[in-house]
Design a protein around this motif. Structure first.
Motif, PDB file in Angstrom:
ATOM      1  N   ASN A 530       1.319  -2.398  -0.476  1.00 20.87           N
ATOM      2  CA  ASN A 530       0.715  -1.561  -1.527  1.00 20.87           C
ATOM      3  C   ASN A 530       0.252  -2.425  -2.703  1.00 20.87           C
ATOM      4  O   ASN A 530       0.811  -2.380  -3.799  1.00 20.87           O
ATOM      5  CB  ASN A 530       1.723  -0.509  -1.991  1.00 20.87           C
ATOM      6  N   PHE A 531      -0.793  -3.192  -2.468  1.00 22.50           N
ATOM      7  CA  PHE A 531      -1.248  -4.147  -3.471  1.00 22.50           C
ATOM      8  C   PHE A 531      -2.243  -3.558  -4.466  1.00 22.50           C
ATOM      9  O   PHE A 531      -2.390  -4.083  -5.558  1.00 22.50           O
ATOM     10  CB  PHE A 531      -1.869  -5.364  -2.779  1.00 22.50           C
ATOM     11  N   ARG A 532      -2.904  -2.466  -4.110  1.00 24.55           N
ATOM     12  CA  ARG A 532      -3.974  -1.975  -4.981  1.00 24.55           C
ATOM     13  C   ARG A 532      -3.889  -0.480  -5.282  1.00 24.55           C
ATOM     14  O   ARG A 532      -4.790   0.067  -5.890  1.00 24.55           O
ATOM     15  CB  ARG A 532      -5.350  -2.275  -4.354  1.00 24.55           C
ATOM     16  N   ASN A 533      -2.814   0.173  -4.855  1.00 22.24           N
ATOM     17  CA  ASN A 533      -2.762   1.633  -5.022  1.00 22.24           C
ATOM     18  C   ASN A 533      -1.705   2.092  -6.024  1.00 22.24           C
ATOM     19  O   ASN A 533      -1.413   3.279  -6.116  1.00 22.24           O
ATOM     20  CB  ASN A 533      -2.516   2.302  -3.662  1.00 22.24           C
ATOM     21  N   GLY A 534      -1.109   1.157  -6.753  1.00 29.99           N
ATOM     22  CA  GLY A 534      -0.121   1.534  -7.770  1.00 29.99           C
ATOM     23  C   GLY A 534       1.240   1.911  -7.223  1.00 29.99           C
ATOM     24  O   GLY A 534       2.096   2.395  -7.973  1.00 29.99           O
ATOM     25  N   LYS A 535       1.490   1.696  -5.935  1.00 33.74           N
ATOM     26  CA  LYS A 535       2.766   2.085  -5.326  1.00 33.74           C
ATOM     27  C   LYS A 535       3.661   0.871  -5.072  1.00 33.74           C
ATOM     28  O   LYS A 535       4.451   0.849  -4.124  1.00 33.74           O
ATOM     29  CB  LYS A 535       2.526   2.841  -4.022  1.00 33.74           C
ATOM     30  N   THR A 536       3.542  -0.134  -5.910  1.00 35.52           N
ATOM     31  CA  THR A 536       4.300  -1.371  -5.682  1.00 35.52           C
ATOM     32  C   THR A 536       5.807  -1.152  -5.749  1.00 35.52           C
ATOM     33  O   THR A 536       6.585  -1.886  -5.148  1.00 35.52           O
ATOM     34  CB  THR A 536       3.855  -2.458  -6.681  1.00 35.52           C
ATOM     35  N   GLN A 537       6.271  -0.099  -6.487  1.00 40.70           N
ATOM     36  CA  GLN A 537       7.709   0.168  -6.596  1.00 40.70           C
ATOM     37  C   GLN A 537       8.173   1.259  -5.625  1.00 40.70           C
ATOM     38  O   GLN A 537       9.292   1.756  -5.732  1.00 40.70           O
ATOM     39  CB  GLN A 537       8.056   0.569  -8.035  1.00 40.70           C
TER      40      GLN A 537
END
Length: 552
Positions: A530-537
């Motif tokens: 999830n590098f570009r969708n804001g779901k890194t956490q």
């Protein structure tokens, strides 16, 4: 005279025809097929090691490259192969294997070469991280074309490869060329009226050719399904949500309790053999290397100034405040430098943010000229410049190449051989992140810390270093959750069924997590894309809602 003019006009016409390719006409999406799924699964053979007739051989199913070299030392091996391409390794004392690295582009690929017959050692090199492509589709995006100018970006249908970082776009007549400075691969394409004949090269040696035509449909990338594995723990709700894409781009979930693997699932075609881009989760590995160096008395104290370890040319950048930046300051993100590159960036123009200092020729200078925003060891702000300086310090202490030190004193002891290290511009391991480990090997690393520095009854780190590493020193001021922070380890607490469960975590962009949960004697590894969708956490939510409630 007329004949001469006719010949001259014909020559001019042909010259104009050759140079007529305007890159505007090629600005489009292109696609083709890779010939074989194992094209980038390279075989390595080292023959006659330690003799004047030694040969280092690299080959795939299409082509073979021989690099003859003369060896002066039997146990220490360094073989120059081409510009920015070499092999460096160490022969084991029992002469049964060679552990070392191929340096290609910005990456150090670890190789374990095993003795197969007299004076011959063999191994594998997966230059695109995967041992076999699940898709043979190859795409090329040609962008911003204008006469001789353009950019070109290769993309594989098998998106388990993390992608290229291309630059140096050149055009000479009908030939375009560019390079991936991450893997070291080079691309050369011949522009035809309706196609591009693209060759992929290693050290000017052809690996494969691809016939590219303009794309007529949308590109098909990824979507390879789940890899079955045996698990004691059952987590049907988690797997159902992943299958329905409500927990997108989850690549692997592994859980061990008391050293026993109780859950192991891979998704989107990932397997236990594919090294995953850890991003900043590798910072915690950097912390372990500092700990090993401290345990070996390579430096006296974490309270030593970073300037004690820097070359003379940088001493002029030391002032009364910066001289107080210590090893511990860097381990705890408390240098005081305006080097913030996570969450809220108070000064995006600061030369010490990761995005900025990596664009300069001298990363150390770019960081050290940065203004101080706090006194050292008072406030913590997350920034990759801090661990980068730790890597410079460790490199100054070891007598061997730092990567070989890491391999000998950490990875070999954890029985980890399938991994990759990202480097800085000088070819030294980048301590700010970017290592590639398999999810299973990430689990081993977490278990090392859960067991207070031991793995399989072997002492690798001192108990005191693990204790110091897990201490909560300060709050990270520039993070949304105001997490506590240790020696490059995050702190977090999860409230589950009325109970608070403390977790110490290695974290990386895109959702790369190692959760160490001492109260449950458990380690959880989740890798993601999830590098570009804001779901890194997203892994934190997975742990809280779909894993912790099911752990006894």
């Amino acid at each position: 005279m007329k004949l001469h003019n006719i010949i001259f006009c014909c020559y001019m016409f042909l010259s104009l025809s050759v140079n007529a390719q305007d890159m505007t006409d090629y600005t489009d999406n292109w696609e083709g097929k890779i010939k074989n799924s194992k094209t980038f699964h390279l075989k390595i053979e080292l023959h006659n090691a330690g003799t004047e007739k030694a040969i280092f051989k690299i080959y795939n199913n299409e082509n073979s490259i021989d690099f003859p070299y003369k060896s002066s030392k039997e146990y220490q091996i360094k073989i120059p192969l081409a510009d920015n391409l070499f092999f460096e390794g160490v022969l084991a004392k029992n002469k049964k294997e060679i552990n070392g690295f191929i340096k290609s582009g910005l990456l150090l690929y670890h190789l374990k070469l095993t003795k197969s017959k007299k004076n011959s050692y063999t191994g594998n090199w997966n230059i695109l991280m995967v041992d076999e492509l699940k898709s043979l589709d190859f795409y090329l995006s040609v962008e911003n074309g204008s006469k001789e100018a353009y950019q070109a970006y290769p993309i594989l249908g098998d998106n388990r490869f993390t992608g290229t970082w291309c630059d140096n776009f050149q055009k000479e007549n009908e030939v375009i060329s560019f390079a991936d400075f991450k893997t070291g691969l080079a691309f050369k394409g011949k522009l035809e009226p309706n196609s591009i004949q693209l060759g992929i090269y290693l050290a000017n040696h052809l690996l494969t050719k691809i016939d590219l035509k303009k794309s007529k449909t949308d590109w098909k990338i990824g979507g390879f399904g789940t890899t079955n594995s045996t698990s004691i723990l059952q987590l049907p709700e988690l797997e159902n949500r992943i299958s329905k894409d409500s927990l997108p781009n989850t690549h692997a979930v592994l859980i061990s309790t008391k050293g026993k693997l109780i859950y192991e699932k891979y998704f989107d075609g990932y397997t236990e053999n594919i090294p995953h881009d850890m991003r900043s989760a590798a910072k915690s590995i950097s912390s372990a290397i500092v700990g090993i160096a401290k345990d070996k008395s390579l430096f006296k104290s974490v309270n030593q100034s970073i300037f004690d370890f820097l070359p003379p040319k940088y001493q002029v950048l030391k002032d009364s405040l910066k001289s107080k930046i210590t090893i511990q300051s860097l381990l705890t993100m408390s240098s005081g430098l305006d080097a913030i590159d996570y969450g809220i960036n108070t000064n995006p123009k600061s030369p010490a943010t990761e995005e900025n200092f990596q664009r300069t020729k001298d990363w150390i200078e770019s960081i050290l000229v940065t203004p101080m925003i706090n006194s050292p060891n008072t406030k913590a702000n997350y920034g990759s410049a801090n661990p980068y300086l730790l890597g410079i310090a460790m490199d100054s202490l070891v007598s061997e190449p730092l990567a070989l030190f890491m391999d000998n004193h950490l990875f070999q002891k954890l029985e980890i051989s399938n991994y990759i290290i990202q480097t800085d511009l000088n070819g030294s391991p980048y301590f700010g992140g970017g290592m590639y480990l398999t999810s299973k090997d990430m689990l081993k690393f977490g278990e090392l810390y859960l067991n207070e520095g031991q793995w399989n009854s072997k002492r690798i780190l001192s108990k005191n270093w693990v204790k110091d590493s897990f201490t909560n020193y300060r709050v990270l001021e520039n993070t949304k959750d105001k997490n506590g922070y240790g020696y490059l380890w995050w702190h977090n607490t999860y409230d589950v069924n009325g109970k608070s469960i403390a977790s110490i975590e290695a974290r990386g962009a895109g959702g790369q997590y190692i959760f160490v949960i001492p109260s449950l004697k458990t380690v959880v590894v989740i890798t993601s894309g999830n590098f570009r969708n804001g779901k890194t956490q997203q892994p934190e939510m997975i742990l809280k809602n779909y894993i912790l409630p099911y752990l006894k």
